[in-house]
Each structure stands twice: as C-alpha cells, then as structure tokens.
Design a protein around this motif. Structure first.
Motif, PDB file in Angstrom:
ATOM      1  N   HIS A 226       0.817  -1.212   0.000  1.00 30.76           N
ATOM      2  CA  HIS A 226       0.000   0.000   0.000  1.00 30.76           C
ATOM      3  C   HIS A 226       0.853   1.267   0.000  1.00 30.76           C
ATOM      4  O   HIS A 226       0.616   2.182  -0.807  1.00 30.76           O
ATOM      5  N   HIS A 227       1.804   1.337   0.888  1.00 30.55           N
ATOM      6  CA  HIS A 227       2.575   2.565   1.045  1.00 30.55           C
ATOM      7  C   HIS A 227       3.827   2.603   0.155  1.00 30.55           C
ATOM      8  O   HIS A 227       4.037   3.580  -0.574  1.00 30.55           O
ATOM      9  N   THR A 228       4.633   1.556   0.205  1.00 31.42           N
ATOM     10  CA  THR A 228       5.886   1.582  -0.551  1.00 31.42           C
ATOM     11  C   THR A 228       5.639   1.515  -2.054  1.00 31.42           C
ATOM     12  O   THR A 228       5.997   2.433  -2.800  1.00 31.42           O
ATOM     13  N   TYR A 229       5.019   0.431  -2.506  1.00 28.93           N
ATOM     14  CA  TYR A 229       4.798   0.285  -3.938  1.00 28.93           C
ATOM     15  C   TYR A 229       3.723   1.235  -4.457  1.00 28.93           C
ATOM     16  O   TYR A 229       3.765   1.650  -5.617  1.00 28.93           O
ATOM     17  N   GLY A 230       2.759   1.567  -3.604  1.00 33.55           N
ATOM     18  CA  GLY A 230       1.758   2.533  -4.025  1.00 33.55           C
ATOM     19  C   GLY A 230       2.386   3.860  -4.412  1.00 33.55           C
ATOM     20  O   GLY A 230       2.050   4.469  -5.433  1.00 33.55           O
ATOM     21  N   LEU A 231       3.335   4.316  -3.595  1.00 35.86           N
ATOM     22  CA  LEU A 231       4.017   5.577  -3.867  1.00 35.86           C
ATOM     23  C   LEU A 231       4.888   5.475  -5.118  1.00 35.86           C
ATOM     24  O   LEU A 231       4.899   6.376  -5.966  1.00 35.86           O
TER      25      LEU A 231
ATOM     26  N   VAL B  68      -7.720  -7.338   7.329  1.00 35.26           N
ATOM     27  CA  VAL B  68      -8.464  -6.304   8.066  1.00 35.26           C
ATOM     28  C   VAL B  68      -8.033  -4.900   7.619  1.00 35.26           C
ATOM     29  O   VAL B  68      -8.859  -3.996   7.489  1.00 35.26           O
ATOM     30  N   LEU B  69      -6.745  -4.706   7.377  1.00 38.09           N
ATOM     31  CA  LEU B  69      -6.284  -3.421   6.854  1.00 38.09           C
ATOM     32  C   LEU B  69      -6.907  -3.150   5.479  1.00 38.09           C
ATOM     33  O   LEU B  69      -7.313  -2.013   5.183  1.00 38.09           O
ATOM     34  N   ALA B  70      -7.021  -4.189   4.655  1.00 32.67           N
ATOM     35  CA  ALA B  70      -7.642  -4.021   3.339  1.00 32.67           C
ATOM     36  C   ALA B  70      -9.139  -3.770   3.451  1.00 32.67           C
ATOM     37  O   ALA B  70      -9.711  -3.010   2.667  1.00 32.67           O
ATOM     38  N   MET B  71      -9.788  -4.395   4.424  1.00 27.05           N
ATOM     39  CA  MET B  71     -11.238  -4.237   4.569  1.00 27.05           C
ATOM     40  C   MET B  71     -11.634  -2.802   4.838  1.00 27.05           C
ATOM     41  O   MET B  71     -12.674  -2.343   4.376  1.00 27.05           O
TER      42      MET B  71
ATOM     43  N   SER C  83      -3.654  -7.235  -1.317  1.00 27.58           N
ATOM     44  CA  SER C  83      -4.387  -6.485  -0.285  1.00 27.58           C
ATOM     45  C   SER C  83      -3.918  -5.036  -0.213  1.00 27.58           C
ATOM     46  O   SER C  83      -4.738  -4.108  -0.200  1.00 27.58           O
ATOM     47  N   GLY C  84      -2.604  -4.829  -0.190  1.00 31.14           N
ATOM     48  CA  GLY C  84      -2.066  -3.477   0.001  1.00 31.14           C
ATOM     49  C   GLY C  84      -2.117  -2.627  -1.244  1.00 31.14           C
ATOM     50  O   GLY C  84      -2.762  -1.567  -1.265  1.00 31.14           O
ATOM     51  N   LEU C  85      -1.456  -3.078  -2.304  1.00 32.04           N
ATOM     52  CA  LEU C  85      -1.464  -2.306  -3.541  1.00 32.04           C
ATOM     53  C   LEU C  85      -2.835  -2.352  -4.200  1.00 32.04           C
ATOM     54  O   LEU C  85      -3.263  -1.384  -4.843  1.00 32.04           O
ATOM     55  N   GLY C  86      -3.546  -3.467  -4.033  1.00 34.75           N
ATOM     56  CA  GLY C  86      -4.896  -3.566  -4.592  1.00 34.75           C
ATOM     57  C   GLY C  86      -5.824  -2.499  -4.062  1.00 34.75           C
ATOM     58  O   GLY C  86      -6.553  -1.843  -4.819  1.00 34.75           O
ATOM     59  N   THR C  87      -5.813  -2.279  -2.745  1.00 40.12           N
ATOM     60  CA  THR C  87      -6.685  -1.254  -2.170  1.00 40.12           C
ATOM     61  C   THR C  87      -6.148   0.150  -2.437  1.00 40.12           C
ATOM     62  O   THR C  87      -6.919   1.111  -2.468  1.00 40.12           O
ATOM     63  N   PHE C  88      -4.841   0.280  -2.640  1.00 39.39           N
ATOM     64  CA  PHE C  88      -4.289   1.564  -3.067  1.00 39.39           C
ATOM     65  C   PHE C  88      -4.814   1.923  -4.447  1.00 39.39           C
ATOM     66  O   PHE C  88      -5.223   3.067  -4.700  1.00 39.39           O
ATOM     67  N   VAL C  89      -4.843   0.943  -5.350  1.00 36.58           N
ATOM     68  CA  VAL C  89      -5.374   1.167  -6.693  1.00 36.58           C
ATOM     69  C   VAL C  89      -6.862   1.509  -6.632  1.00 36.58           C
ATOM     70  O   VAL C  89      -7.347   2.365  -7.381  1.00 36.58           O
ATOM     71  N   LEU C  90      -7.589   0.858  -5.741  1.00 30.26           N
ATOM     72  CA  LEU C  90      -9.018   1.155  -5.586  1.00 30.26           C
ATOM     73  C   LEU C  90      -9.239   2.620  -5.251  1.00 30.26           C
ATOM     74  O   LEU C  90     -10.114   3.279  -5.823  1.00 30.26           O
TER      75      LEU C  90
END
Length: 421
Positions: free
Chosen positions: A110-115, A190-193, A150-157
């Motif tokens: 979410h944070h590293t690859y999202g950025l 849970v973080l993704a939810m 979960s992380g990058l997927g929800t970042f893309v959302l």
C-alpha cells in the motif's frame, strides 16, 4: 454499448483475471463465429489494426486487446502471461511489475509500492479509459491475504475513486482461510477491509475455503461415479485448460469458479437479452446503505448434467426479503448462456450472513494484535503507523455492529445509517 476495464492486482488477481479472459474469449468465439468486431466484443476488448497502429471500430477482427491493467510486484505470473496463450491480448505497457514482491505485508504494497508506481498505474488506467466510448465500470480483482493484492490492490481502488469518481467500482476479493499459510493474513485482510468499506461501490467476497470445498465435491462426484455418468466432464466449469499457461495448474479449478462469476455478472453488458441491466444498477438496487456493500454470490450450474434442461422461472414471489431492503431486487435476462450450458443463474444477495466471516476475521486479527506479533515488519515501512491498525480494527468492528443492528427488531429507527441516494 458501454465498456468496462479490468484491473488485476497481485498473483491471485492476475491468475483469476486471466482465467476470465480465457473464458470470455471462448464465449465470444462460440457466439461470434464470423469473426466480426461487434458491440459485444467492444465491451471488454479493443480491435487494433497492428499494421496502422490504430483502433478499428468495425469490420473483421484484426487484433484484440483487453481493456485491462495488470499489476504485480513479482514477475512470475506476469512473465507467464507474456509467454502464454493470452500474450497477444496485452501490450507490455499494460503490465506493471517489480521483482521483490511485498513480502506478505500490506504496508509494503500500500505505502511503498503505491508511492513508487502511482503515476505509472494512473497513466495506464487513463490510457485504457481514453479508448472507451462510454466507460461504465472498473472491475478490480485481488486477494486479501497477501501483501500486493491487499495493500497495492486497495491503493489502486482509492486511485480509481480519485481519478474516476463517477465510474462504478466492483471489487472481487478472495478471502483467506483460517488455516492460511500466510501468518500475517489477518493483518492484511483487516487493513484491506477498511479500504474496501470506504472506497468500493460493491464487493464480491469469495471465500477460499468454499472454493476448495466446491472443487473437492465435484471432483469426488466425478471420480466415485456418484452422478458421474450424468456429468459432462468436458463442460464442467472447474475444468479446462488455458489462461496463464497451456497446462492446467492446481488452482485453475478454483480460479475458474471466480472467473465464471465475473463472466455471469458481465454477460448482460456484453450480449443482448430480453431484460438487460447496466452494471451500475447492481449497487443502485442492492446497496441501500453505502458501507454495507458486501454481496454474497451464488452460481449455478457448476457442472453440466447430461440431458437435463431446466426452464427459467421468475423467483421474486417465492423469496423472502430482509426488512431493510424489501425493494432490493433486480432481474437481468441474457440470451447467451455460457459455453456448454443451456442455462446459467447468478444470484447476488445483500444480507447480514457476511457478518460471521468478518467476525472470525476480526478474531484472528485481534489474536495477533494482542501479542503485537509481527508488527515491527509493518511499522518499519514509511507511512505505516500503529494508528493504522487501530483504525482498521475500529472499521471492521463498526461494520460488524452495523450488520448486527440490521438484525435487530428495532432496525427501522436506524439512526446511524445513511441511506444511499
């Protein structure tokens, strides 16, 4: 005709997505035997004249390109796609990858690859959108237990909401089992939810254990002879080669079920029927409370019985409805059944039965969080703070409470819930 874009994130998301592309191509080839680029194909494919480098808007099929963006922070699955039977559907720019993966860590995805990949992802989604005459929906496919999905997927959302706020966002999320071999999967889920609850229009939760049970039951029926003589093995939804690679892999049977879910949801958007439905009508009719948009799916048949033809009938008068959504009903009738089937039925239901899954997930999260197990891996990531865990826990607890409130006989008062308009 409207168009939709599929965004596949993570290993699971890309494997499921490629099963979808394989099945949808087979379906269109079965229906469109003259090889004409028509409105049905245009819903998920562009027709590119490779000699001119331009898009052909009619006539014969020259080269189909999927309306898709594929993202994974490991090269394995995307590399197989570029070498596999579906490689011509995607240009290399549509595939966004790294080499090291997210280490089963939501924060890294979410944070590293999202950025790092934000602009590249936005650029590819915009390009896909520019090729659409009338963009109606984004389909995001990912899993909840790992780090990238979960992380990058929800970042893309969240990116999709920011860049295209008026376009419907339907998310297919594969939830891990309690015995998942990723020990941090409760954290990731849970973080993704929290992100799914805040930024999706509809979420189609898919329980991994249910997929295992379904595949096992059908295989047992076929192998033991129980109803085996009546099952057309070559037309079973869980069978069939194709997709990422030519040789069928163990998870393909499970992925095929999820792909067929997407196939059925989109059939009315791809083909004519006596009662068509826009994809945005799913949320409009089934989601009276914006946060409570987790829809339970039921699909039949999962295998084809020989010499059995079941006529369709209207179900509305026979079904009981929850008191908080008496008018939450929408029917779509498509004239084209899946390949090898005479009929197919998909039902999406918005009710409180998902609460037990979320409750169990929260319990697994709390069991880890209470001992502060593995937290240091997350807190070492720039942008991730302990408050993120507390907010995610509060979010899923509030969601469970809202579902519990709907089960109360005093529900009509519902002061905390805002009805969607």
């Amino acid at each position: 005709m409207t168009q939709s874009i599929v965004v596949q994130v993570g290993q699971c998301g890309n494997q499921v997505g490629c099963r979808f592309w394989d099945l949808v191509l087979r379906e269109h080839a079965h229906v469109n035997q003259m090889g004409v680029y028509d409105e049905a194909l245009s819903s998920f494919f562009r027709n590119v004249d490779q000699r001119r480098g331009a898009v052909s808007t009619g006539g014969r099929i020259t080269a189909l390109k999927a309306r898709a963006v594929l993202v994974d922070m490991e090269e394995g699955v995307l590399g197989e796609i570029l070498q596999g039977p579906l490689r011509s559907l995607f240009s290399s720019t549509q595939l966004i990858s790294d080499v090291s993966g997210s280490g089963n860590n939501w924060a890294v995805g979410h944070h590293t690859y999202g950025l790092v990949y934000r602009e590249q992802i936005v650029d590819q989604v915009r390009k896909a959108a520019e090729h659409c005459d009338c963009l109606q929906c984004f389909f995001l496919i990912h899993s909840m237990g790992g780090g990238t999905g979960s992380g990058l997927g929800t970042f893309v959302l969240k990116l999709l909401e920011d860049e295209f706020p008026e376009v419907c966002r339907i998310v297919t999320s594969v939830y891990p089992t309690a015995e998942d071999d990723v020990i941090t999967s409760p954290y990731n889920s849970v973080l993704a939810m929290k992100e799914l609850t805040e930024h999706a229009d509809c979420v189609l939760p898919v329980d991994n254990q249910s997929l295992v049970d379904i595949v096992g039951k059908i295989q047992h029926m076929s192998n033991t002879g129980k109803l085996g003589c009546a099952i057309k093995k070559d037309c079973t939804i869980i069978s069939g080669q194709g997709g990422v690679v030519k040789v069928e892999k163990p998870f393909d049977a499970m992925n095929n079920i999820v792909a067929n879910l997407l196939l059925n949801i989109t059939s009315s958007a791809r083909f004519e029927g006596s009662l068509n439905m826009d994809l945005n009508e799913i949320a409009m009719n089934l989601v009276p409370f914006p946060r409570l948009h987790y829809l339970v799916s039921s699909l039949t048949p999962l295998y084809t019985l020989a010499d059995v033809n079941i006529p369709p009938r209207r179900l509305r008068p026979t079904l009981p409805f929850v008191p908080w959504n008496q008018e939450g009903w929408k029917t779509s009738l498509c004239s084209v059944p899946p390949v090898c089937h005479t009929h197919s039925l998909l039902a999406l239901a918005n009710n409180t039965c998902v609460k037990s899954t979320f409750f169990e997930l929260r319990e697994r999260f709390v069991k880890l969080y209470r001992r502060k197990a593995h937290l240091h891996h997350y807190l070492a990531v720039d942008g991730m703070e302990l408050a993120g865990f507390n907010e995610a826990l509060s979010s899923i607890s509030a969601l469970i409470e809202e579902y519990t409130h709907l089960e109360s006989p005093l529900m009509p008062n519902a002061p905390r819930l805002t009805i969607a308009t």
